[in-house]
Structure formats: C-alpha cells, structure tokens
Design an enzyme around this catalytic site. Structure first.
Site, PDB file in Angstrom:
ATOM      1  N   HIS A  94      76.729 117.003  69.492  1.00 23.68           N
ATOM      2  CA  HIS A  94      76.162 118.321  69.778  1.00 23.68           C
ATOM      3  C   HIS A  94      75.775 119.050  68.495  1.00 23.68           C
ATOM      4  CE1 HIS A  94      76.824 122.655  71.239  1.00 23.68           C
ATOM      5  NE2 HIS A  94      75.745 122.216  71.865  1.00 23.68           N
ATOM      6  N   GLU A 140      72.110 115.409  69.240  1.00 28.84           N
ATOM      7  CA  GLU A 140      71.439 116.453  70.015  1.00 28.84           C
ATOM      8  C   GLU A 140      70.988 117.555  69.072  1.00 28.84           C
ATOM      9  OE1 GLU A 140      71.362 120.315  72.286  1.00 28.84           O
ATOM     10  OE2 GLU A 140      72.730 119.707  70.691  1.00 28.84           O
ATOM     11  N   ASP A 170      68.064 121.173  68.492  1.00 30.53           N
ATOM     12  CA  ASP A 170      67.397 122.296  69.147  1.00 30.53           C
ATOM     13  C   ASP A 170      66.066 122.558  68.440  1.00 30.53           C
ATOM     14  OD1 ASP A 170      69.700 123.455  70.952  1.00 30.53           O
ATOM     15  OD2 ASP A 170      70.596 123.013  69.000  1.00 30.53           O
ATOM     16  N   HIS A 228      69.589 126.442  66.555  1.00 26.88           N
ATOM     17  CA  HIS A 228      69.988 126.771  67.916  1.00 26.88           C
ATOM     18  C   HIS A 228      69.732 128.217  68.303  1.00 26.88           C
ATOM     19  CE1 HIS A 228      72.807 128.132  71.064  1.00 26.88           C
ATOM     20  NE2 HIS A 228      72.393 127.029  71.653  1.00 26.88           N
TER      21      HIS A 228
END
Length: 276
Positions: A33, A60, A62, A75
């Site tokens: 994450h 992962e 953003d 993010h």
C-alpha cells in the site's frame, strides 16, 4: 477468474501492536500500500524500493496531476500532511497537488515527516514508478478521487500508452491493474484501455445489484477488509471477478482474510506476509 490475481523491516517505524509475522498461503497476492509505507514514507522511491526488496507481488500507487500536467504518485489531495510545503511556500492560497508545478513539487521534502533517515525524499512521477517496478514487481495504480480533477483518466491512459512496451510486458506477466473509487472513472479507463484489469474500490459493502452490474465490465471488486466476509468473497468469485481487500496491517486479520480466499491483501507491511 477472467483476470490475473492482483496482485529488513525498520522496527522503529512499526506501530505499537503490529507484529512482523503472518502466515498465509501462496495463493494470495501481497500488495504494498503506497509502497512499503509502514517502513518508509508513503509513495516515495524509498517505499517502492522497500516493497520490491520485500518481494511484494504488487506496489499500489496513487495517480495525480501537477499544475503543468505531470502525473505524480501522491495520495492526499493536499500536500501538508507528508511534505514541508507550508515552510517552503508559505502563504499559498491552496496546497493542492494540482496547484503546484512539477518543478515546485521536486523541491519538497516528502520524507522527514516519517523519520529523519528519509530527509530529502522527493515526490516521484508515475513514469519514475514504472521505471522502478518494470520487470521487478506488479503495479496497481489508483486514479485519484480528488474531485477537482478533469481529464485525469485520459491523461493516465496517455501516460501508459507512452510506456507501451512496459504495458505489454506487464500484462503478459499479469503484473498491471488499475483501480478507482469512482465508477465513472473506472468505466472510462476501461473504455480507453480494456486490456488492463480494472477494479472498483469501496469502503462500504457492495450490494447484490452493484456486484451484478460491476461484473459486466469490472475485473476486481476491492473493498475495505472490515466489510468483507466469506459470502462477499464467494459472490465476487461466482461473478467472475477478483477481490483485493484494504488496508490490512494486523497479522491476525491478514490470516483471516487469507482464509476467506481473497485474491489480494493490500497492506502497509508487505514483509509481514512475504517474510522478506
């Protein structure tokens, strides 16, 4: 399944109560994450590199856009929480990522908030992320839900098309997927790049009607782990989709999600699952 399964710790950075061990099967994908964000500042090169070293199956990220059109890995809609933007640019009317140029963002310290060891870590571009993961691990990219963006889906599709060789190889290795909290964005991306698996993020439990509708075009349903149980996992699989749960940091919960048969676990601590 009609789509691929998505998919040394710094002990001083581990929150109290978080263990470094969790037993899981080999079937679940470990999804780091924002990179390995439990041991390095989120979405920085350090976090991505840590996830690769820990052998996470996917990183992962953003996707956002600067004022001058550069796609970056960040993010929050605003910069204050994880950078020194207020010190470097005092008195700005807005601290949204999209209100700063790429050159301005590159002057920010995105690491000191996490630990002095990471002082000087910079915000990185999506292109840099692709270079870091290419041939090493998978990429799960989230299109930012920050409401002020227009055209971000198309910009991201254009960015991926500019890395066509990477995309082709990543798809062949089942190492690329995209997700979004916004149904319209997810659908629009799917229309632009239908070969790339697309997932819908959800903080709430999707209804039966929503799941059936999603199964006509989506490849993944990615809910918060707190709303996930065996019935949901089984129904998602019955409808031909994968399910990746977020954000799972406690080893007991990791084991429970694995036992439910989820396809991927999104976690700040991938090393708890990979033991690397």
């Amino acid at each position: 399944m009609r789509t691929a399964r998505i998919a040394a710790a710094l002990l001083l950075a581990l929150p109290l109560g978080v263990s470094t061990a969790a037993a899981t099967t080999d079937d679940v994908d470990v999804i780091a994450h924002r990179g390995s964000s439990g041991v390095a500042p989120e979405n920085t090169a350090a976090a991505v590199k840590a996830a690769i070293k820990q052998r996470a199956d996917f990183v992962e990220i953003d996707v956002q856009r600067t004022k001058d059109g550069k796609l970056v890995n960040f993010h929050d809609c605003t910069l204050q929480r994880t950078t020194d933007v207020e010190e470097r640019f005092p008195g700005r009317a807005s601290y949204r990522v999209s209100d700063f140029t790429w050159a301005e963002l590159r002057t920010l310290d995105a690491g000191s908030w996490f630990h002095d060891k990471f002082a000087g870590e910079q915000i990185i571009s999506v292109s840099t992320v692709i270079g870091l993961v290419d041939g090493k691990t998978g990429l799960l990219a989230e299109i930012s839900p920050c409401s002020h963006y227009e055209g971000l889906v198309d910009d991201f599709a254009d960015e991926l098309n500019a890395h066509a060789k990477y995309v082709d190889e990543a798809l062949a290795d089942q190492a690329l997927a995209v997700q979004s909290f916004e149904v319209d964005d997810a659908k629009a991306f799917n229309q632009r790049m239908p070969k790339i698996p697309i997932g819908l993020l959800d903080a709430d439990r999707p209804t039966e009607a929503e799941l059936v509708a999603l199964s006509t075009w989506a490849d993944q349903v990615n809910p918060q782990w707190t709303v996930t149980d065996a019935a949901l996992v089984n129904r998602v699989h019955q409808l031909g989709m994968d399910i990746n749960v977020w954000t799972v940091n406690e080893p007991g919960t990791m084991r429970r999600m694995d036992e439910l048969g989820v396809d991927g676990i999104i976690t700040d601590f991938p090393q708890s699952l990979t033991q690397r």
